[in-house]
Scaffold this motif. Sequence first.
Motif, short mmCIF file in Angstrom:
data_model
loop_
_atom_site.label_atom_id
_atom_site.label_comp_id
_atom_site.label_asym_id
_atom_site.label_seq_id
_atom_site.Cartn_x
_atom_site.Cartn_y
_atom_site.Cartn_z
N TYR A 158 0.76 -9.27 -18.94
CA TYR A 158 1.74 -8.78 -20.05
C TYR A 158 2.18 -7.43 -19.99
CZ TYR A 158 0.07 -13.10 -22.55
OH TYR A 158 -0.07 -14.24 -23.23
N GLU A 191 -0.71 -16.88 -17.68
CA GLU A 191 -0.48 -16.70 -19.20
C GLU A 191 0.66 -16.11 -19.67
OE1 GLU A 191 -2.44 -14.85 -22.84
OE2 GLU A 191 -3.69 -16.38 -22.01
N CYS A 195 4.35 -18.19 -20.93
CA CYS A 195 4.81 -17.82 -22.20
C CYS A 195 6.50 -17.63 -22.14
CB CYS A 195 4.28 -16.68 -22.94
SG CYS A 195 2.64 -16.89 -23.64
#
Length: 237
Positions: free
Chosen positions: A224, A29, A33
């Motif tokens: 992240y 994910e 992005c």
Amino acid sequence: MPSDSRPCVAVVLPGTGSDADFVARAFTEPLTCRGVRTAAVEPDPRRVVGSYVDALDAAAAQHGRILVGGVSIGAAVALQWAGSHPDRVAGVLAALPAWTGTAADAPAAASARFTAARLRADGLEQVTAEMIASSPPWLGRELAKSWRSQWPHLPAALDEASEYHAPGEGDLERITVPVGIAAATDDAVHPLEVAREWSERLPHAGLVTVTLDEIGADPAILGYASLDALDSVLHTT
């Protein structure tokens, strides 16, 4: 990550006893992005490190400069490979590094050796049940799945991981590629002190911390965090 330095593929490597599914959920994910495709490597429990290096070599041969990364031993293998192939690496995403140099009595290595011995003595079902009972629920579920997929070669895979020589202090100081490190503040198996040592000794490294509860709620927090740490380096170089 600045667009002019963005590779098209990131190769990510699982931790000891883990699998491609977990690292895919940790990194896909956040990398998507950024417009980067994730290639999560399924370890061969008969030759864990060799299977990782083969995957890195193949991806670099196909795609040119790549991002590399991983969790625990996967982070160490990725970093070591990047240090040997700096012209083929755009950056390293290192989540939960476990030790520097020789494993010795590092908690992750000691745990791997102990678990391998228990698996040989008592079998997969009993040791898995005990692991689930003594682990956070999310970790128990993850390892129960990946352990079964690597049986009957799991004990050998754990032994191999426990003997892996990660980049040492001098090696870290000579690795010039940018590195983003994600560490948990409350993980006794992957001590925060190891991540801090990596971030201090690597010439171009950043560190972002998370918690085990955050990882359990969503593994993507590791991706992240490591990307944020990498960004902090790229924006200052």
